[in-house]
Design a protein around this motif. Structure first.
Motif, short mmCIF file in Angstrom:
data_model
loop_
_atom_site.label_atom_id
_atom_site.label_comp_id
_atom_site.label_asym_id
_atom_site.label_seq_id
_atom_site.Cartn_x
_atom_site.Cartn_y
_atom_site.Cartn_z
N LEU A 5 -106.60 -5.56 13.08
CA LEU A 5 -106.45 -4.12 13.21
C LEU A 5 -107.86 -3.57 13.25
N THR A 6 -108.27 -3.09 14.41
CA THR A 6 -109.60 -2.50 14.54
C THR A 6 -109.46 -1.00 14.70
N VAL A 7 -110.38 -0.31 14.11
CA VAL A 7 -110.45 1.13 14.24
C VAL A 7 -111.84 1.43 14.77
N TRP A 8 -111.87 2.03 15.94
CA TRP A 8 -113.13 2.41 16.57
C TRP A 8 -113.27 3.91 16.39
N LYS A 9 -114.20 4.32 15.54
CA LYS A 9 -114.43 5.74 15.27
C LYS A 9 -115.49 6.26 16.24
N PHE A 10 -115.25 7.44 16.77
CA PHE A 10 -116.16 8.06 17.73
C PHE A 10 -116.67 9.39 17.16
N PRO A 11 -117.91 9.77 17.46
CA PRO A 11 -118.52 10.96 16.87
C PRO A 11 -118.05 12.29 17.47
N THR A 12 -117.13 12.22 18.43
CA THR A 12 -116.60 13.45 19.01
C THR A 12 -115.07 13.42 18.95
N GLU A 13 -114.46 14.58 19.06
CA GLU A 13 -113.00 14.63 19.00
C GLU A 13 -112.32 14.05 20.24
N THR A 14 -113.07 13.85 21.33
CA THR A 14 -112.49 13.30 22.56
C THR A 14 -112.90 11.86 22.85
N GLY A 15 -113.78 11.30 22.04
CA GLY A 15 -114.30 9.96 22.29
C GLY A 15 -113.23 8.89 22.37
N ALA A 16 -112.25 8.94 21.47
CA ALA A 16 -111.20 7.92 21.46
C ALA A 16 -110.35 7.99 22.73
N GLU A 17 -110.07 9.19 23.20
CA GLU A 17 -109.28 9.34 24.44
C GLU A 17 -110.05 8.74 25.62
N THR A 18 -111.35 8.95 25.65
CA THR A 18 -112.18 8.37 26.71
C THR A 18 -112.15 6.85 26.64
N ALA A 19 -112.15 6.31 25.43
CA ALA A 19 -112.17 4.86 25.23
C ALA A 19 -110.87 4.18 25.65
N VAL A 20 -109.78 4.93 25.74
CA VAL A 20 -108.49 4.35 26.15
C VAL A 20 -108.61 3.70 27.53
N ALA A 21 -109.34 4.33 28.44
CA ALA A 21 -109.52 3.76 29.79
C ALA A 21 -110.28 2.43 29.70
N THR A 22 -111.24 2.35 28.80
CA THR A 22 -111.99 1.11 28.60
C THR A 22 -111.07 0.01 28.10
N VAL A 23 -110.22 0.34 27.13
CA VAL A 23 -109.27 -0.65 26.59
C VAL A 23 -108.30 -1.10 27.68
N ARG A 24 -107.83 -0.17 28.48
CA ARG A 24 -106.92 -0.52 29.58
C ARG A 24 -107.60 -1.52 30.52
N ASP A 25 -108.88 -1.30 30.81
CA ASP A 25 -109.63 -2.21 31.68
C ASP A 25 -109.84 -3.57 31.01
N LEU A 26 -110.17 -3.59 29.73
CA LEU A 26 -110.33 -4.85 29.00
C LEU A 26 -109.03 -5.65 29.02
N ARG A 27 -107.93 -4.97 28.86
CA ARG A 27 -106.62 -5.63 28.89
C ARG A 27 -106.34 -6.19 30.28
N ARG A 28 -106.62 -5.41 31.30
CA ARG A 28 -106.41 -5.84 32.68
C ARG A 28 -107.22 -7.10 32.99
#
Length: 162
Positions: A5-28
């Protein structure tokens, strides 16, 4: 392989939403095996964060909304509920300890995820965390993780399977 269980904390309120695309690419690219995911975004002016499970990214064996609801309830909403209900939730929180999510981990999350920040919660296996961190470069993530044994991951799945 045991789950993480990893939790990636981001310094902005939108950082995690931006990171979702990165995770989708890593999964692909099969650089990560993703079992479940959720996002917390906490606007600076809000008294509590917004949470949502990423059902479109969840894999086979996803934990479901019950797990995320319990975890996020303990993290962000219990003080708002009241002592009588809080005691009942305290018993449920004890059940999380059995699966490797202990009080220290919960307290660390409470201290780090604050107004004006966001977090991406991932239940994964076969992830090379250094590679994931490389992919998040430029987004200033902070990694908080809890490794789960096979037994703990199985308990978690049995407890929260939907």
């Amino acid at each position: 392989m045991a789950g993480t269980l990893t939790v990636w904390k981001f310094p902005t309120e939108t950082g995690a939403e931006t990171a979702v695309a990165t995770v989708r690419d890593l999964r692909r690219r099969r650089l990560i095996t993703l079992h479940d995911a959720a996002v917390v975004s906490w606007p600076a002016e809000a008294t509590k964060p917004k949470t949502r499970q990423l059902r479109h990214l969840a894999g086979i064996g996803a934990l479901g909304g019950g797990f995320w609801g319990l975890l996020f309830g303990i993290l962000f909403f219990v003080p708002l509920i009241g002592a009588a209900v809080g005691a009942g939730i305290g018993a449920l929180a004890g059940a999380l300890t059995d699966v490797g999510i202990d009080d220290k981990f919960i307290e660390e999350l409470k201290e780090r995820i604050t107004p004006g920040t966001s977090a991406l919660f991932l239940l994964t296996s076969d992830a090379v965390l250094d590679r994931v961190l490389d992919e998040f470069r430029g987004q200033s993530p902070e990694l908080i993780s809890a490794n789960l044994s096979h037994e703990q991951e199985d308990k978690l799945r049995r407890a929260f399977a939907e």
